[in-house]
Design a protein around this motif. Structure first.
Motif, PDB file in Angstrom:
ATOM      1  N   THR A 248      36.554  42.989  -5.730  1.00  0.00           N
ATOM      2  CA  THR A 248      35.161  43.097  -6.170  1.00  0.00           C
ATOM      3  C   THR A 248      35.059  42.779  -7.656  1.00  0.00           C
ATOM      4  N   ILE A 249      34.139  41.870  -7.988  1.00  0.00           N
ATOM      5  CA  ILE A 249      33.912  41.469  -9.371  1.00  0.00           C
ATOM      6  C   ILE A 249      32.456  41.721  -9.702  1.00  0.00           C
ATOM      7  N   ILE A 250      32.216  42.581 -10.673  1.00  0.00           N
ATOM      8  CA  ILE A 250      30.858  42.984 -11.041  1.00  0.00           C
ATOM      9  C   ILE A 250      30.565  42.525 -12.458  1.00  0.00           C
ATOM     10  N   ASN A 251      29.526  41.728 -12.594  1.00  0.00           N
ATOM     11  CA  ASN A 251      29.049  41.262 -13.892  1.00  0.00           C
ATOM     12  C   ASN A 251      28.008  42.266 -14.374  1.00  0.00           C
ATOM     13  N   SER A 252      28.290  42.974 -15.475  1.00  0.00           N
ATOM     14  CA  SER A 252      27.405  44.074 -15.863  1.00  0.00           C
ATOM     15  C   SER A 252      27.423  44.316 -17.367  1.00  0.00           C
ATOM     16  N   HIS A 253      26.314  44.854 -17.874  1.00  0.00           N
ATOM     17  CA  HIS A 253      26.296  45.366 -19.253  1.00  0.00           C
ATOM     18  C   HIS A 253      25.969  46.863 -19.251  1.00  0.00           C
ATOM     19  N   ASP A 254      26.055  47.478 -18.062  1.00  0.00           N
ATOM     20  CA  ASP A 254      25.778  48.901 -17.910  1.00  0.00           C
ATOM     21  C   ASP A 254      27.075  49.686 -18.123  1.00  0.00           C
TER      22      ASP A 254
ATOM     23  N   VAL B  70      31.155  33.732 -13.647  1.00  0.00           N
ATOM     24  CA  VAL B  70      31.012  34.112 -12.242  1.00  0.00           C
ATOM     25  C   VAL B  70      30.535  32.924 -11.409  1.00  0.00           C
ATOM     26  N   LYS B  71      29.578  32.152 -11.934  1.00  0.00           N
ATOM     27  CA  LYS B  71      29.078  30.987 -11.197  1.00  0.00           C
ATOM     28  C   LYS B  71      30.183  29.968 -10.940  1.00  0.00           C
ATOM     29  N   CYS B  72      31.084  29.812 -11.883  1.00  0.00           N
ATOM     30  CA  CYS B  72      32.228  28.918 -11.666  1.00  0.00           C
ATOM     31  C   CYS B  72      33.137  29.456 -10.573  1.00  0.00           C
ATOM     32  N   MET B  73      33.303  30.765 -10.535  1.00  0.00           N
ATOM     33  CA  MET B  73      34.192  31.360  -9.532  1.00  0.00           C
ATOM     34  C   MET B  73      33.643  31.210  -8.116  1.00  0.00           C
ATOM     35  N   VAL B  74      32.315  31.304  -7.952  1.00  0.00           N
ATOM     36  CA  VAL B  74      31.753  31.239  -6.601  1.00  0.00           C
ATOM     37  C   VAL B  74      31.335  29.824  -6.218  1.00  0.00           C
ATOM     38  N   GLY B  75      31.518  28.864  -7.124  1.00  0.00           N
ATOM     39  CA  GLY B  75      31.225  27.479  -6.784  1.00  0.00           C
ATOM     40  C   GLY B  75      29.824  27.010  -7.101  1.00  0.00           C
ATOM     41  N   LEU B  76      29.029  27.834  -7.786  1.00  0.00           N
ATOM     42  CA  LEU B  76      27.682  27.406  -8.178  1.00  0.00           C
ATOM     43  C   LEU B  76      27.718  26.491  -9.397  1.00  0.00           C
ATOM     44  N   GLU B  77      28.813  26.557 -10.148  1.00  0.00           N
ATOM     45  CA  GLU B  77      29.067  25.642 -11.257  1.00  0.00           C
ATOM     46  C   GLU B  77      30.490  25.117 -11.138  1.00  0.00           C
ATOM     47  N   GLU B  78      30.700  23.902 -11.619  1.00  0.00           N
ATOM     48  CA  GLU B  78      32.027  23.294 -11.620  1.00  0.00           C
ATOM     49  C   GLU B  78      32.639  23.443 -13.006  1.00  0.00           C
ATOM     50  N   PRO B  79      33.812  24.056 -13.126  1.00  0.00           N
ATOM     51  CA  PRO B  79      34.432  24.136 -14.451  1.00  0.00           C
ATOM     52  C   PRO B  79      34.773  22.734 -14.966  1.00  0.00           C
TER      53      PRO B  79
ATOM     54  N   PHE C  84      31.168  39.395  -5.128  1.00  0.00           N
ATOM     55  CA  PHE C  84      30.662  39.170  -6.475  1.00  0.00           C
ATOM     56  C   PHE C  84      29.291  39.826  -6.610  1.00  0.00           C
ATOM     57  N   CYS C  85      29.107  40.571  -7.687  1.00  0.00           N
ATOM     58  CA  CYS C  85      27.852  41.285  -7.910  1.00  0.00           C
ATOM     59  C   CYS C  85      27.326  40.940  -9.298  1.00  0.00           C
ATOM     60  N   ASP C  86      26.129  40.383  -9.348  1.00  0.00           N
ATOM     61  CA  ASP C  86      25.520  40.000 -10.623  1.00  0.00           C
ATOM     62  C   ASP C  86      24.510  41.062 -11.032  1.00  0.00           C
TER      63      ASP C  86
ATOM     64  N   GLN D 188      42.160  41.773  -9.354  1.00  0.00           N
ATOM     65  CA  GLN D 188      43.004  42.284  -8.291  1.00  0.00           C
ATOM     66  C   GLN D 188      42.190  42.798  -7.095  1.00  0.00           C
ATOM     67  N   PRO D 189      42.763  42.756  -5.879  1.00  0.00           N
ATOM     68  CA  PRO D 189      42.087  43.296  -4.695  1.00  0.00           C
ATOM     69  C   PRO D 189      42.116  44.816  -4.673  1.00  0.00           C
ATOM     70  N   GLY D 190      41.150  45.401  -3.998  1.00  0.00           N
ATOM     71  CA  GLY D 190      41.120  46.839  -3.796  1.00  0.00           C
ATOM     72  C   GLY D 190      40.634  47.640  -4.972  1.00  0.00           C
ATOM     73  N   ILE D 191      40.142  46.958  -6.013  1.00  0.00           N
ATOM     74  CA  ILE D 191      39.611  47.661  -7.182  1.00  0.00           C
ATOM     75  C   ILE D 191      38.307  47.008  -7.626  1.00  0.00           C
ATOM     76  N   CYS D 192      37.556  47.749  -8.437  1.00  0.00           N
ATOM     77  CA  CYS D 192      36.316  47.213  -9.015  1.00  0.00           C
ATOM     78  C   CYS D 192      36.643  46.567 -10.358  1.00  0.00           C
ATOM     79  N   ASN D 193      36.565  45.242 -10.397  1.00  0.00           N
ATOM     80  CA  ASN D 193      36.791  44.476 -11.612  1.00  0.00           C
ATOM     81  C   ASN D 193      35.452  44.243 -12.299  1.00  0.00           C
ATOM     82  N   LEU D 194      35.355  44.621 -13.562  1.00  0.00           N
ATOM     83  CA  LEU D 194      34.099  44.488 -14.305  1.00  0.00           C
ATOM     84  C   LEU D 194      34.221  43.394 -15.357  1.00  0.00           C
TER      85      LEU D 194
END
Length: 243
Positions: free
Chosen positions: A191-197, A44-53, A160-162, A25-31
């Motif tokens: 905002t979509i953040i890929n994290s293990h923190d 994430v790579k599929c979402m930004v176009g670096l990989e093709e699903p 997108f934040c890796d 969703q917009p306006g929130i931090c999606n983890l």
């Protein structure tokens, strides 16, 4: 809003993403959280176009990104910012030039307009003293802030934040988390953040997707996560190991 519908990704015979359905969703931090090798980076790579699903749909609003023609993808990419794990700054360019780079590549601003936008973005991340410095002359935390300034230069809708806190000390990590949270709210960014923190999850995570062995095992709010881990052994194991 970004919606994933039955997204699959194969590398050869390896089924890396298995029927992923999720909404960001917009306006929130999606983890997006999960163990290394579980599929979250490929997602994430599929979402930004670096990989093709291999199959499935990734919708930005009503637009299916991977079914757009070249010009359509180019226009949509102008609305996407990316903060890379290693910042991916250009070593031969100054801080100012790094932030200006996407404006030169995708914008149609005059030189004066570009300078004004760069100044605004650097001021927003509290780096108005570092214009002429090169990446080798600034700290890891400052590099992350330059990366954020560059990511928002084009007035993006999606960020997108890796692993944004990778390699940072705990105090600097919290500064970056707070900055990402503030920017998300100010500009109503998805905002979509890929994290293990888990500290990041607990501090700024508002919507969380847990990916395990290529599958979405759980999706919900931070508040719901405490209850979910009671019945979800995999989620509980990940949280306990991360803490």
């Amino acid at each position: 809003m970004i919606t994933l519908q039955n997204v699959n990704k194969f590398f050869g015979e390896k089924h890396v993403l298995q029927d992923i359905n999720a909404t960001f969703q917009p306006g929130i931090c999606n983890l997006i959280i999960g163990a290394s090798g579980g599929g979250k980076s490929v997602m994430v790579k599929c979402m930004v176009g670096l990989e093709e699903p291999t199959s499935g749909s990734i919708l930005f609003g009503e637009q299916d990104f991977h079914r757009l023609e070249y010009e359509g993808k180019k226009e949509l990419r102008k609305e996407i910012g990316m903060l890379f794990q290693g910042t991916a700054l250009f070593d031969s360019l100054t801080v100012e030039q790094n932030v200006e780079f996407p404006l030169l590549m995708f914008g149609n601003m005059s030189k004066a307009e570009r300078k004004e936008r760069v100044a605004y973005c650097l001021n927003r991340v509290n780096l108005n003293h570092a214009y002429g410095k090169f990446p080798s002359e600034i700290s890891g935390g400052m590099k992350k802030r330059v990366g954020i300034a560059r990511a928002i230069a084009l007035k993006i809708k999606y960020l997108f934040c890796d692993e944004p806190n990778s390699g940072l000390d705990p105090l600097t990590s919290r500064v970056i988390d707070q900055l990402l949270y503030e920017i998300t709210k100010e500009y109503n960014i998805t905002t979509i953040i890929n994290s293990h923190d888990m500290k990041t999850v607990l501090d700024i995570g508002e919507h969380i997707v847990f990916v395990h062995q290529g599958q979405k095992w759980w999706e919900g709010s931070k508040e719901d996560m405490e209850d979910a881990k009671i019945s979800n052994a995999e989620l509980r194991a990940f949280i306990e190991a991360s803490m």
